[in-house]
Design a protein around this motif. Structure first.
Motif, PDB file in Angstrom:
ATOM      1  N   HIS A  72       0.814  -1.208   0.000  1.00  0.00           N
ATOM      2  CA  HIS A  72       0.000   0.000   0.000  1.00  0.00           C
ATOM      3  C   HIS A  72       0.850   1.261   0.000  1.00  0.00           C
ATOM      4  CE1 HIS A  72      -3.570  -2.427   0.558  1.00  0.00           C
ATOM      5  NE2 HIS A  72      -2.983  -3.038   1.561  1.00  0.00           N
ATOM      6  N   HIS A  73       2.108   1.120   0.397  1.00  0.00           N
ATOM      7  CA  HIS A  73       2.973   2.290   0.465  1.00  0.00           C
ATOM      8  C   HIS A  73       4.026   2.292  -0.639  1.00  0.00           C
ATOM      9  CE1 HIS A  73       1.269   2.120   4.551  1.00  0.00           C
ATOM     10  NE2 HIS A  73       1.383   3.440   4.519  1.00  0.00           N
ATOM     11  N   HIS A  74       3.904   1.360  -1.562  1.00  0.00           N
ATOM     12  CA  HIS A  74       4.776   1.306  -2.736  1.00  0.00           C
ATOM     13  C   HIS A  74       6.255   1.217  -2.347  1.00  0.00           C
ATOM     14  CE1 HIS A  74       1.232   2.246  -5.098  1.00  0.00           C
ATOM     15  NE2 HIS A  74       1.024   3.303  -4.325  1.00  0.00           N
ATOM     16  N   LYS A  75       6.522   0.494  -1.266  1.00  0.00           N
ATOM     17  CA  LYS A  75       7.892   0.357  -0.806  1.00  0.00           C
ATOM     18  C   LYS A  75       8.465  -1.025  -1.095  1.00  0.00           C
ATOM     19  CE  LYS A  75       7.428   3.715   2.946  1.00  0.00           C
ATOM     20  NZ  LYS A  75       7.506   3.915   4.412  1.00  0.00           N
ATOM     21  N   LEU A  76       7.736  -1.828  -1.824  1.00  0.00           N
ATOM     22  CA  LEU A  76       8.171  -3.202  -2.050  1.00  0.00           C
ATOM     23  C   LEU A  76       9.529  -3.247  -2.729  1.00  0.00           C
ATOM     24  CD1 LEU A  76       7.661  -6.207  -1.923  1.00  0.00           C
ATOM     25  CD2 LEU A  76       6.352  -6.024  -4.044  1.00  0.00           C
ATOM     26  N   ARG A  77       9.727  -2.392  -3.739  1.00  0.00           N
ATOM     27  CA  ARG A  77      11.002  -2.416  -4.464  1.00  0.00           C
ATOM     28  C   ARG A  77      12.170  -2.057  -3.548  1.00  0.00           C
ATOM     29  NH1 ARG A  77      10.960  -4.135  -9.970  1.00  0.00           N
ATOM     30  NH2 ARG A  77      12.970  -3.133 -10.030  1.00  0.00           N
ATOM     31  N   ASP A  78      11.913  -1.231  -2.511  1.00  0.00           N
ATOM     32  CA  ASP A  78      12.972  -0.880  -1.582  1.00  0.00           C
ATOM     33  C   ASP A  78      13.407  -2.078  -0.746  1.00  0.00           C
ATOM     34  OD1 ASP A  78      12.810   1.691  -2.522  1.00  0.00           O
ATOM     35  OD2 ASP A  78      11.437   2.360  -0.948  1.00  0.00           O
ATOM     36  N   LYS A  79      12.538  -3.062  -0.631  1.00  0.00           N
ATOM     37  CA  LYS A  79      12.820  -4.241   0.174  1.00  0.00           C
ATOM     38  C   LYS A  79      13.627  -5.285  -0.593  1.00  0.00           C
ATOM     39  CE  LYS A  79      10.536  -3.551   4.107  1.00  0.00           C
ATOM     40  NZ  LYS A  79      11.104  -3.740   5.459  1.00  0.00           N
ATOM     41  N   ILE A  80      13.681  -5.180  -1.902  1.00  0.00           N
ATOM     42  CA  ILE A  80      14.326  -6.189  -2.731  1.00  0.00           C
ATOM     43  C   ILE A  80      15.485  -5.559  -3.486  1.00  0.00           C
ATOM     44  CG2 ILE A  80      14.015  -7.873  -4.578  1.00  0.00           C
ATOM     45  CD1 ILE A  80      11.078  -7.958  -3.896  1.00  0.00           C
ATOM     46  N   LYS A  81      16.686  -6.053  -3.261  1.00  0.00           N
ATOM     47  CA  LYS A  81      17.845  -5.556  -3.991  1.00  0.00           C
ATOM     48  C   LYS A  81      17.861  -6.167  -5.385  1.00  0.00           C
ATOM     49  CE  LYS A  81      20.678  -4.943   0.150  1.00  0.00           C
ATOM     50  NZ  LYS A  81      21.936  -5.329   0.843  1.00  0.00           N
ATOM     51  N   GLY A  82      18.439  -5.438  -6.329  1.00  0.00           N
ATOM     52  CA  GLY A  82      18.475  -5.942  -7.693  1.00  0.00           C
ATOM     53  C   GLY A  82      19.748  -5.554  -8.408  1.00  0.00           C
ATOM     54  N   HIS A  83      19.929  -6.118  -9.576  1.00  0.00           N
ATOM     55  CA  HIS A  83      21.096  -5.808 -10.410  1.00  0.00           C
ATOM     56  C   HIS A  83      20.679  -5.976 -11.873  1.00  0.00           C
ATOM     57  CE1 HIS A  83      25.588  -5.520 -10.868  1.00  0.00           C
ATOM     58  NE2 HIS A  83      25.227  -5.880 -12.102  1.00  0.00           N
ATOM     59  N   ALA A  84      21.025  -4.998 -12.678  1.00  0.00           N
ATOM     60  CA  ALA A  84      20.714  -5.057 -14.105  1.00  0.00           C
ATOM     61  C   ALA A  84      22.012  -5.145 -14.909  1.00  0.00           C
ATOM     62  CB  ALA A  84      19.907  -3.833 -14.534  1.00  0.00           C
ATOM     63  N   TYR A  85      22.008  -6.009 -15.903  1.00  0.00           N
ATOM     64  CA  TYR A  85      23.145  -6.077 -16.818  1.00  0.00           C
ATOM     65  C   TYR A  85      22.635  -6.361 -18.230  1.00  0.00           C
ATOM     66  CZ  TYR A  85      22.916 -11.226 -16.689  1.00  0.00           C
ATOM     67  OH  TYR A  85      22.513 -12.531 -16.806  1.00  0.00           O
ATOM     68  N   ARG A  86      23.441  -6.022 -19.193  1.00  0.00           N
ATOM     69  CA  ARG A  86      23.033  -6.147 -20.593  1.00  0.00           C
ATOM     70  C   ARG A  86      23.968  -7.090 -21.345  1.00  0.00           C
ATOM     71  NH1 ARG A  86      20.030  -2.712 -23.458  1.00  0.00           N
ATOM     72  NH2 ARG A  86      20.353  -1.051 -21.909  1.00  0.00           N
ATOM     73  N   VAL A  87      23.380  -7.893 -22.220  1.00  0.00           N
ATOM     74  CA  VAL A  87      24.140  -8.742 -23.136  1.00  0.00           C
ATOM     75  C   VAL A  87      23.895  -8.210 -24.550  1.00  0.00           C
ATOM     76  CG1 VAL A  87      24.527 -11.064 -24.016  1.00  0.00           C
ATOM     77  CG2 VAL A  87      23.893 -10.732 -21.622  1.00  0.00           C
ATOM     78  N   LYS A  88      24.969  -7.861 -25.212  1.00  0.00           N
ATOM     79  CA  LYS A  88      24.865  -7.237 -26.536  1.00  0.00           C
ATOM     80  C   LYS A  88      25.729  -8.004 -27.527  1.00  0.00           C
ATOM     81  CE  LYS A  88      25.295  -2.688 -28.753  1.00  0.00           C
ATOM     82  NZ  LYS A  88      25.653  -1.265 -28.531  1.00  0.00           N
ATOM     83  N   LEU A  89      25.205  -8.166 -28.732  1.00  0.00           N
ATOM     84  CA  LEU A  89      25.976  -8.844 -29.778  1.00  0.00           C
ATOM     85  C   LEU A  89      26.864  -7.832 -30.486  1.00  0.00           C
ATOM     86  CD1 LEU A  89      23.329 -11.258 -31.340  1.00  0.00           C
ATOM     87  CD2 LEU A  89      24.969 -11.692 -29.511  1.00  0.00           C
ATOM     88  N   ASN A  90      28.162  -8.023 -30.376  1.00  0.00           N
ATOM     89  CA  ASN A  90      29.138  -7.091 -30.953  1.00  0.00           C
ATOM     90  C   ASN A  90      29.264  -7.334 -32.455  1.00  0.00           C
ATOM     91  OD1 ASN A  90      31.142  -5.225 -31.284  1.00  0.00           O
ATOM     92  ND2 ASN A  90      32.702  -6.327 -30.130  1.00  0.00           N
ATOM     93  N   GLY A  91      29.112  -6.266 -33.230  1.00  0.00           N
ATOM     94  CA  GLY A  91      29.257  -6.374 -34.681  1.00  0.00           C
ATOM     95  C   GLY A  91      28.082  -7.009 -35.378  1.00  0.00           C
ATOM     96  N   ALA A  92      26.976  -7.194 -34.671  1.00  0.00           N
ATOM     97  CA  ALA A  92      25.805  -7.842 -35.267  1.00  0.00           C
ATOM     98  C   ALA A  92      24.989  -6.841 -36.073  1.00  0.00           C
ATOM     99  CB  ALA A  92      24.925  -8.448 -34.179  1.00  0.00           C
ATOM    100  N   ALA A  93      24.159  -7.361 -36.948  1.00  0.00           N
ATOM    101  CA  ALA A  93      23.198  -6.521 -37.655  1.00  0.00           C
ATOM    102  C   ALA A  93      22.220  -5.953 -36.627  1.00  0.00           C
ATOM    103  CB  ALA A  93      22.447  -7.352 -38.692  1.00  0.00           C
ATOM    104  N   ASN A  94      21.675  -4.787 -36.920  1.00  0.00           N
ATOM    105  CA  ASN A  94      20.741  -4.131 -35.997  1.00  0.00           C
ATOM    106  C   ASN A  94      19.400  -4.854 -36.070  1.00  0.00           C
ATOM    107  OD1 ASN A  94      19.889  -2.238 -34.129  1.00  0.00           O
ATOM    108  ND2 ASN A  94      19.185  -0.826 -35.693  1.00  0.00           N
TER     109      ASN A  94
END
Length: 208
Positions: A72-94
């Motif tokens: 109800h207080h929109h604090k759920l995300r504060d309770k859960i730690k996270g990490h974002a990372y990206r996988v990208k194809l080098n030299g690939a067609a768009n």
């Protein structure tokens, strides 16, 4: 053709509850424009973008958090730690992913007062195909036994050596016994050693 299959450990499990479970959902304006499709995991979300994939992984599981008042207080995300990372194809067609095998039904996203972020008749798909990311090579994302996996499908005119993958946003990475260890701020994710196979007379045959 040759297939190179990759799985994760711990497994990136598909969401086991909710209407969106196991579905690759198209973006019709309800998310940032860079995202073409999204998949919900038990541990977070995966955003499929042009020739790249963004993993937004959360630590712990929803049921481990006291939800009684936090929702109800929109604090759920504060309770859960996270990490974002990206996988990208080098030299690939768009290459942008194509949704394959449309699933029945659709979703309507109506959230907030900004009608520009509302979307109706949003469809979902069984798997995604990044076609011809390199000459003669497709990049496929699908579910296998309830977990996320990806494959490179290499046709006779494709060269596996063309595949170059960049990992952005990690704390570190190393190879151990053929497996790729990805170090994040919330723990390790392992991409298991790729499994190579061919389909010969309708049967899967491992390629050493």
């Amino acid at each position: 053709g040759l297939f190179l299959a990759f799985l994760f450990f711990p497994p990136l499990l598909l969401a086991s509850t909710g209407e969106t479970q196991g579905r690759f959902i198209e973006n019709k304006g309800q998310w940032e424009s860079e995202t073409n499709y999204r998949l919900t995991l038990h541990q977070g979300e995966v955003y499929f973008q042009s020739s790249s994939v963004l993993f937004d992984i959360h630590q712990g599981y929803m049921e481990e958090v006291d939800l009684s008042e936090e929702m109800h207080h929109h604090k759920l995300r504060d309770k859960i730690k996270g990490h974002a990372y990206r996988v990208k194809l080098n030299g690939a067609a768009n290459s942008k992913p194509d949704g394959m095998e449309k699933l029945p039904g659709y979703f309507n996203f109506i959230k907030g007062k900004d009608t520009r972020k509302w979307a109706s008749q949003v469809y979902s798909f069984t798997y995604l195909n990044y076609a011809d990311v390199y000459k003669g090579i497709d990049w496929i994302f699908k579910s296998s036994n309830g977990q996320l996996k990806y494959e490179f499908i290499i046709s006779p005119n494709g060269n596996p050596a063309d595949i170059l993958m960049d990992y952005e946003g990690l704390n570190g990475m190393r190879i151990k016994e053929g497996n790729l260890i990805l170090q994040t701020s919330i723990g390790k994710i392992t991409e298991l050693k790729p499994y190579a196979y061919q389909i010969i007379q309708g049967k899967k045959v491992e390629v050493p």
